[in-house]
Design a protein around this motif. Sequence first.
Motif, PDB file in Angstrom:
ATOM      1  N   THR A 163       0.805  -1.218   0.000  1.00 16.73           N
ATOM      2  CA  THR A 163       0.000   0.000   0.000  1.00 16.73           C
ATOM      3  C   THR A 163       0.841   1.273   0.000  1.00 16.73           C
ATOM      4  N   SER A 164       2.107   1.160  -0.347  1.00  7.62           N
ATOM      5  CA  SER A 164       2.984   2.335  -0.366  1.00  7.62           C
ATOM      6  C   SER A 164       4.074   2.146  -1.405  1.00  7.62           C
ATOM      7  N   SER A 165       4.670   3.243  -1.804  1.00  4.93           N
ATOM      8  CA  SER A 165       5.808   3.145  -2.721  1.00  4.93           C
ATOM      9  C   SER A 165       6.944   2.365  -2.062  1.00  4.93           C
ATOM     10  N   ARG A 166       7.139   2.580  -0.772  1.00  5.33           N
ATOM     11  CA  ARG A 166       8.210   1.865  -0.070  1.00  5.33           C
ATOM     12  C   ARG A 166       7.960   0.360  -0.098  1.00  5.33           C
ATOM     13  N   GLY A 167       6.720  -0.050   0.105  1.00  4.62           N
ATOM     14  CA  GLY A 167       6.401  -1.471   0.080  1.00  4.62           C
ATOM     15  C   GLY A 167       6.632  -2.092  -1.281  1.00  4.62           C
ATOM     16  N   ALA A 168       6.226  -1.383  -2.327  1.00  2.00           N
ATOM     17  CA  ALA A 168       6.423  -1.905  -3.684  1.00  2.00           C
ATOM     18  C   ALA A 168       7.898  -1.998  -4.035  1.00  2.00           C
ATOM     19  N   ILE A 169       8.651  -0.962  -3.700  1.00  2.00           N
ATOM     20  CA  ILE A 169      10.086  -0.965  -3.988  1.00  2.00           C
ATOM     21  C   ILE A 169      10.787  -2.084  -3.230  1.00  2.00           C
ATOM     22  N   ALA A 170      10.361  -2.355  -1.994  1.00  2.00           N
ATOM     23  CA  ALA A 170      10.972  -3.432  -1.215  1.00  2.00           C
ATOM     24  C   ALA A 170      10.758  -4.782  -1.886  1.00  2.00           C
ATOM     25  N   VAL A 171       9.560  -5.005  -2.431  1.00  2.00           N
ATOM     26  CA  VAL A 171       9.285  -6.248  -3.146  1.00  2.00           C
ATOM     27  C   VAL A 171      10.196  -6.358  -4.370  1.00  2.00           C
ATOM     28  N   ILE A 172      10.286  -5.283  -5.133  1.00  2.00           N
ATOM     29  CA  ILE A 172      11.102  -5.270  -6.342  1.00  2.00           C
ATOM     30  C   ILE A 172      12.562  -5.564  -6.005  1.00  2.00           C
ATOM     31  N   ASP A 173      13.081  -4.879  -4.986  1.00  2.00           N
ATOM     32  CA  ASP A 173      14.489  -5.061  -4.628  1.00  2.00           C
ATOM     33  C   ASP A 173      14.752  -6.467  -4.104  1.00  2.00           C
ATOM     34  N   ARG A 174      13.793  -7.027  -3.400  1.00  2.00           N
ATOM     35  CA  ARG A 174      13.961  -8.408  -2.911  1.00  2.00           C
ATOM     36  C   ARG A 174      14.082  -9.384  -4.073  1.00  2.00           C
ATOM     37  N   VAL A 175      13.193  -9.255  -5.044  1.00  2.00           N
ATOM     38  CA  VAL A 175      13.216 -10.186  -6.176  1.00  2.00           C
ATOM     39  C   VAL A 175      14.490 -10.003  -6.986  1.00  2.00           C
ATOM     40  N   ARG A 176      14.893  -8.782  -7.196  1.00  2.00           N
ATOM     41  CA  ARG A 176      16.143  -8.546  -7.935  1.00  2.00           C
ATOM     42  C   ARG A 176      17.333  -9.178  -7.222  1.00  2.00           C
ATOM     43  N   LYS A 177      17.399  -9.019  -5.900  1.00  2.00           N
ATOM     44  CA  LYS A 177      18.530  -9.540  -5.137  1.00  2.00           C
ATOM     45  C   LYS A 177      18.523 -11.064  -5.095  1.00  2.00           C
ATOM     46  N   GLU A 178      17.346 -11.643  -4.853  1.00  2.00           N
ATOM     47  CA  GLU A 178      17.269 -13.085  -4.658  1.00  2.00           C
ATOM     48  C   GLU A 178      17.334 -13.871  -5.966  1.00  2.00           C
ATOM     49  N   SER A 179      16.829 -13.276  -7.039  1.00  2.00           N
ATOM     50  CA  SER A 179      16.703 -14.028  -8.288  1.00  2.00           C
ATOM     51  C   SER A 179      17.599 -13.527  -9.410  1.00  2.00           C
ATOM     52  N   GLY A 180      18.171 -12.347  -9.241  1.00  2.00           N
ATOM     53  CA  GLY A 180      19.084 -11.836 -10.253  1.00  2.00           C
ATOM     54  C   GLY A 180      18.419 -11.237 -11.466  1.00  2.00           C
ATOM     55  N   VAL A 181      17.078 -11.138 -11.465  1.00  2.00           N
ATOM     56  CA  VAL A 181      16.390 -10.497 -12.597  1.00  2.00           C
ATOM     57  C   VAL A 181      16.436  -8.991 -12.398  1.00  2.00           C
TER      58      VAL A 181
END
Length: 270
Positions: A163-181
């Motif tokens: 429900t926030s820009s911070r929440g969305a960015i955290a999801v994006i950064d997690r996937v990038r870090k964990e999966s390399g995409v």
Amino acid sequence: MAISFDVNLSILFTEIPLLERPAAAAAAGFSAVELWWPFATPVPADGDLDALQRAIQDAGVRLVGLNFDAGDMARGERGLLSRPAQSDRFVANIDVAVGFAERLGCTILNALYGNRDADADPVRQDELAAENLAKAASAAARTGATVVVEALNSYESPHYPITSSRGAIAVIDRVRKESGVDNISFLADFYHLHRMGEEPLELVDRLSARFGHVQIADVPGRGQPGTGTIPYGEVLGRLEKSGYAGQVGLEYKPVGPSAASFGWLKEIAS
């Protein structure tokens, strides 16, 4: 103004059948459209996909944004990728949505996160969401497309956890870090974010480099710009100066007929 606008045909021109909407958007002066997943199933019949493709191409408009299957939006579902009971449905839709987007040159695919499931562990839901986002991004990368993650407001979507820009960015950064995409970006919907207390002007200044797509509607009624309180003339001007090169999707509930709701473009965006 150099900003490029597109019309979301899942919320505008709903007075007419879906296959007539691309031509209606073209008649209103638009060259680009976007859509929520418009089918009742994750894997529709080839004929249904072909008919929608023809309607878009015959109208002479481009498809610039497409949602993955998000479930029954009218009944309150808001995505599948974090939902254990519906994850298989999301996975089944990935190649279909990516393939349909590729056929029409569409490079933005929106993956709605999904509501919290009262019977599931939230940590597991977040893990599942990251796994499915990585799968979607990997498939989209093969066609040069980007997957975007969107925050929604909790007033209309009380069980949606992002429900926030911070929440969305955290999801994006997690996937990038964990999966390399790296083809995952933020969908900045100024209507939802402003309803949650975030100011569009500040968002542009702070995060425009992270925007993969932008959508707009006015607050509080979700009508067209000029019907509420967001200073869209200033916001769009700031967005243009930021160097944002993507589309701005019109995702509002028109006050009056859809075709008559675009006067603000001359009044606000000129």
